[in-house]
Design a protein around this motif. Structure first.
Motif, PDB file in Angstrom:
ATOM      1  N   GLN A  27       0.833  -1.203   0.000  1.00 19.05           N
ATOM      2  CA  GLN A  27       0.000   0.000   0.000  1.00 19.05           C
ATOM      3  C   GLN A  27       0.866   1.252   0.000  1.00 19.05           C
ATOM      4  O   GLN A  27       1.958   1.254   0.567  1.00 19.05           O
ATOM      5  CB  GLN A  27      -0.890   0.050   1.246  1.00 19.05           C
ATOM      6  N   LYS A  82     -11.686   5.301  -7.777  1.00 15.76           N
ATOM      7  CA  LYS A  82     -10.612   4.556  -7.115  1.00 15.76           C
ATOM      8  C   LYS A  82      -9.741   3.798  -8.104  1.00 15.76           C
ATOM      9  O   LYS A  82      -8.610   3.434  -7.782  1.00 15.76           O
ATOM     10  CB  LYS A  82     -11.224   3.595  -6.091  1.00 15.76           C
ATOM     11  N   LYS A 136      -2.993   5.537  -4.422  1.00 18.17           N
ATOM     12  CA  LYS A 136      -2.854   5.466  -2.971  1.00 18.17           C
ATOM     13  C   LYS A 136      -4.118   4.913  -2.338  1.00 18.17           C
ATOM     14  O   LYS A 136      -5.226   5.177  -2.802  1.00 18.17           O
ATOM     15  CB  LYS A 136      -2.554   6.864  -2.400  1.00 18.17           C
ATOM     16  N   SER A 137      -3.956   4.157  -1.259  1.00 13.94           N
ATOM     17  CA  SER A 137      -5.116   3.622  -0.555  1.00 13.94           C
ATOM     18  C   SER A 137      -5.639   4.616   0.483  1.00 13.94           C
ATOM     19  O   SER A 137      -6.730   4.431   1.017  1.00 13.94           O
ATOM     20  CB  SER A 137      -4.762   2.298   0.130  1.00 13.94           C
ATOM     21  N   ARG A 138      -4.876   5.651   0.780  1.00 16.65           N
ATOM     22  CA  ARG A 138      -5.347   6.714   1.679  1.00 16.65           C
ATOM     23  C   ARG A 138      -4.754   8.046   1.226  1.00 16.65           C
ATOM     24  O   ARG A 138      -3.535   8.209   1.154  1.00 16.65           O
ATOM     25  CB  ARG A 138      -4.955   6.442   3.133  1.00 16.65           C
TER      26      ARG A 138
END
Length: 352
Positions: free
Chosen positions: A85, A247, A252-254
């Motif tokens: 991630q 998404k 990026k996941s956050r």
């Protein structure tokens, strides 16, 4: 009664406007994050912006598995596949132990006056009703709760948890200069109720009176709010997280919110904290204050605390008050007026 009289009677029956909208009366800016030393709170030049940075991490499989995936061989194979991630993080520098959060709050008058309404009779009745509330109750109770949520630092959200010390400073700005200033030790004020220690009564009441005057439209109110949160050197801090709609194109996941590279918090999130004053809902003894919402929505619990079936939601209370002259209880009056202060689109265009 003749047919013509019957039709005239029906035509004069007050109905909810199909177009009905209100502007919010508490307007916070975005909040910006800075870092520094707790003992240098009075030194404006000692604070530097908190920057956002990326971090790449290797996670492990920890989600609940489906029955078909619980085979030991499949589980081992899944664990061997790393969960890579890339996330945004915001931290204090190694030589700074305090987070500084700063934003401004504008309080507007004209509570109860729609920004759009296509029914003149309905608008006239609404204005009379709100005026009666203002004359008999005033905005003192609502303003006291808004002031309390400024003083207790509720707007800090996760940054408030585990802090060693928190100081909130509120300044009333007039023509760009500080007219009056107050300071509150936030951790002495609970998040579960609105009880004020005797030592803070006078200062909190002064802020509440100012907000009440702003809501009544008798004075221009612009506040600057600054919170100092002592969390420890190098500790992670928590700006708003961005909602990524597409998404598929996100690497990026956050993704955290920033303004020109400075970590920040959305004005909507600040507004939600300020209007967390509803202790009049049916499950207040269990949940405590919730944000003022038409249906008492608490998204973190997936629950609506003011259900239409129980006739305690905003629309049932407002229609009963305006259309049926059924005056709600004082607590429900506070809730209805607070929802108008929140603002929104409340027309009846979709009703059959």
């Amino acid at each position: 009664m003749t047919e013509e009289q019957t039709m005239t009677s029906k035509d004069t029956t007050l109905k909810t406007a199909s177009v009905l909208a209100f502007e919010r009366k508490l307007n916070p800016s975005d909040a910006l994050f800075f870092s520094g030393d707790w003992h240098q709170r009075d030194e404006a030049n000692a604070w530097v912006p908190v920057a956002l940075r990326e971090k790449s991490i290797r996670g492990t499989i920890s989600n609940r598995l489906k029955a078909k995936d619980q085979d030991p061989g499949k589980l081992d194979a899944a664990i061997e596949s790393p969960n890579l991630q890339t996330v945004d993080v915001a931290t204090l520098p190694a030589d700074a132990d305090t987070l500084k959060v700063i934003f401004s709050l504008r309080v507007l008058g004209g509570t109860g006056r729609p920004s759009a309404c296509n029914n003149a009779n309905y608008q006239a009745k609404l204005l009379r009703t709100v005026q009666d509330y203002a004359e008999t109750q005033g905005f003192s109770e609502l303003a006291r709760r808004y002031a309390y949520n400024l003083a207790n630092g509720r707007f800090l959200w996760r940054n408030r948890i585990g802090a060693e010390e928190i100081e909130v400073r509120i300044q009333h700005l007039v023509q760009g200069r500080v007219a009056t200033a107050w300071s509150f030790p936030s951790l002495t004020l609970s998040l579960r109720d609105f009880e004020v220690p005797d030592a803070l009564q006078a200062d909190l009441q002064a802020v509440a009176d100012l907000i009440a005057d702003g809501l009544a439209g008798t004075t221009h109110v612009l506040l600057q709010v600054t919170a100092f949160v002592r969390v420890g050197a190098g500790q992670e801090v928590y700006p708003s997280q961005e909602l990524i709609l597409d998404k598929g194109n996100s690497k990026k996941s956050r993704t955290l919110y920033g303004v020109k590279g400075i970590a920040g918090m959305h004005s909507q999130k600040l507004g939600n904290a300020l209007r967390t004053i509803d202790t009049w809902h049916p499950v207040a003894s269990e949940l405590g204050p919730i944000a003022v919402e038409p249906y008492g929505s608490v998204t973190t619990l997936g629950k609506a605390c003011r259900r239409p079936t129980e006739k305690c939601d905003f629309y049932n209370l407002l229609d009963g008050w305006l259309l049926k002259d059924k005056v709600p209880s004082l607590d429900d009056q506070h809730f209805v007026i607070a929802t108008l202060i929140r603002g929104g689109v409340f027309g009846d265009a979709g009703k059959d």
